[in-house]
Write a protein that holds these residues in place. Structure first.
Motif, PDB file in Angstrom:
ATOM      1  N   LEU A 148      46.299  29.799  49.391  1.00 26.13           N
ATOM      2  CA  LEU A 148      45.790  30.213  48.089  1.00 26.13           C
ATOM      3  C   LEU A 148      44.267  30.260  48.178  1.00 26.13           C
ATOM      4  O   LEU A 148      43.625  29.226  48.396  1.00 26.13           O
ATOM      5  CB  LEU A 148      46.214  29.242  46.987  1.00 26.13           C
ATOM      6  N   CYS A 207      47.504  34.662  48.867  1.00 24.67           N
ATOM      7  CA  CYS A 207      47.009  35.227  47.606  1.00 24.67           C
ATOM      8  C   CYS A 207      45.521  34.916  47.471  1.00 24.67           C
ATOM      9  O   CYS A 207      45.016  33.945  48.031  1.00 24.67           O
ATOM     10  CB  CYS A 207      47.777  34.695  46.398  1.00 24.67           C
ATOM     11  N   GLU A 235      49.641  38.736  47.678  1.00 22.55           N
ATOM     12  CA  GLU A 235      49.450  39.000  46.261  1.00 22.55           C
ATOM     13  C   GLU A 235      47.974  38.882  45.924  1.00 22.55           C
ATOM     14  O   GLU A 235      47.285  37.980  46.413  1.00 22.55           O
ATOM     15  CB  GLU A 235      50.249  38.015  45.392  1.00 22.55           C
ATOM     16  N   GLU A 236      47.502  39.796  45.094  1.00 21.13           N
ATOM     17  CA  GLU A 236      46.146  39.693  44.588  1.00 21.13           C
ATOM     18  C   GLU A 236      46.132  40.160  43.134  1.00 21.13           C
ATOM     19  O   GLU A 236      47.068  40.801  42.659  1.00 21.13           O
ATOM     20  CB  GLU A 236      45.170  40.522  45.408  1.00 21.13           C
ATOM     21  N   TYR A 245      43.572  29.635  38.198  1.00 21.64           N
ATOM     22  CA  TYR A 245      44.233  30.562  39.113  1.00 21.64           C
ATOM     23  C   TYR A 245      45.227  29.820  40.003  1.00 21.64           C
ATOM     24  O   TYR A 245      46.372  30.249  40.164  1.00 21.64           O
ATOM     25  CB  TYR A 245      43.168  31.264  39.967  1.00 21.64           C
ATOM     26  N   TRP A 246      44.815  28.692  40.587  1.00 21.68           N
ATOM     27  CA  TRP A 246      45.689  27.967  41.523  1.00 21.68           C
ATOM     28  C   TRP A 246      46.870  27.314  40.822  1.00 21.68           C
ATOM     29  O   TRP A 246      47.957  27.221  41.394  1.00 21.68           O
ATOM     30  CB  TRP A 246      44.872  26.938  42.296  1.00 21.68           C
ATOM     31  N   LYS A 249      49.291  30.160  40.578  1.00 27.22           N
ATOM     32  CA  LYS A 249      49.807  30.676  41.850  1.00 27.22           C
ATOM     33  C   LYS A 249      50.679  29.663  42.592  1.00 27.22           C
ATOM     34  O   LYS A 249      51.582  30.064  43.333  1.00 27.22           O
ATOM     35  CB  LYS A 249      48.659  31.125  42.747  1.00 27.22           C
ATOM     36  N   ASP A 252      54.099  30.374  41.787  1.00 32.94           N
ATOM     37  CA  ASP A 252      54.623  31.510  42.543  1.00 32.94           C
ATOM     38  C   ASP A 252      55.022  31.088  43.958  1.00 32.94           C
ATOM     39  O   ASP A 252      56.037  31.546  44.493  1.00 32.94           O
ATOM     40  CB  ASP A 252      53.588  32.630  42.617  1.00 32.94           C
TER      41      ASP A 252
END
Length: 262
Positions: A148, A207, A235-236, A245-246, A249, A252
């Motif tokens: 990540l 990502c 992924e972006e 963000y983390w 993600k 995910d």
């Protein structure tokens, strides 16, 4: 879930260090949690911290304990300081610690599976580098690895040391004064070696936010996988180098992991 903080002595490092561990616990009475108890040794995710953090950071900045409650997996979060998960030129042998001593100790303390299909590694920023480095140096040990916003193009990072977060002196203490490119520290080099050998690699997930200062380095790694024909889940999207963000993600990543019985 059971949450345990361990203080222990590392023979490799010659000092006391720590890790946080989340263990599966069957429970239906905790608000917002439906714990799942696995049978036998637990599948394990080694979850790695970034440059400025420690073994508690994933617990303090995300809801990782809640996210894994229904999955029946253990999560091991070690303390690595600012070592880049590397046997430092001037410092501790953190590469040996994270790859050899830590898994053996964790399995001696807790019922964790040693099978490749049950072991995964993920991390953010410096920890993203550590996760891919472990997976590429020891592909036979991991089923999957996730980065990540990882510092995964060290050559580019050395030119502008991690967005001014490290001095040139600190960088040299870790990696030495020589060129990174083409060495065992270089993930792009490791990737190419495996492509040449046809190694069976772990599944890879990457990502990065498009506004992240590490975005270009992440693009370099993605393109290298494409060129080498190495499968990569990439992924972006909008995002910078930050915990909002983390936190999103890592959910995910957990959904992506190849867990048995899912």
């Amino acid at each position: 879930m059971a949450l345990i903080q361990c203080q222990f002595y590392s023979e490799v490092l010659g000092l006391s260090t720590s890790m946080h561990v989340i263990l599966p616990q069957e429970t239906r009475s905790q608000i917002g949690l439906e714990g799942k108890q696995g049978t036998g040794p637990h599948p394990t995710l080694y979850l790695l911290h970034g440059l400025s953090d420690d073994d508690s950071i994933w617990l303090r900045r995300t809801s990782i304990e809640r996210y894994v409650a229904s999955l029946g997996i253990a999560v091991v979060m070690p303390q690595i300081h600012r070592s880049f998960y590397t046997n430092m030129e001037q410092g501790g042998a953190y590469g040996t610690f994270i790859s050899e001593e830590l898994p053996a100790l964790a399995r001696s303390f807790f019922p964790l599976s040693a099978k490749r299909e049950d072991n995964f590694v993920a991390g953010l920023s410096m920890g993203g580098y550590g996760a891919f480095k472990l997976a590429l140096q020891h592909p036979e040990r991991f089923a999957a690895a996730a980065s990540l916003s990882g510092v995964i193009d060290l050559h580019a990072a050395r030119i502008d040391p991690i967005h001014k977060a490290m001095s040139s002196a600190e960088w040299s203490h870790i990696f030495g004064p020589d060129e990174i490119r083409g060495t065992d520290h270089d993930l792009l080099e490791l990737l190419q070696r495996h492509a040449t050998l046809g190694t069976s690699l772990p599944l890879l997930y990457q990502c990065c936010g498009t506004e992240d200062f590490l975005y270009e380095g992440n693009q370099t790694f993605r393109k290298a996988c494409d060129t080498a024909g190495i499968p990569l889940t990439y992924e972006e999207g909008p995002g910078t180098h930050e915990w909002g963000y983390w936190d999103a993600k890592i959910q995910d990543v957990l959904a992506w992991l190849p867990l048995k019985g899912r």
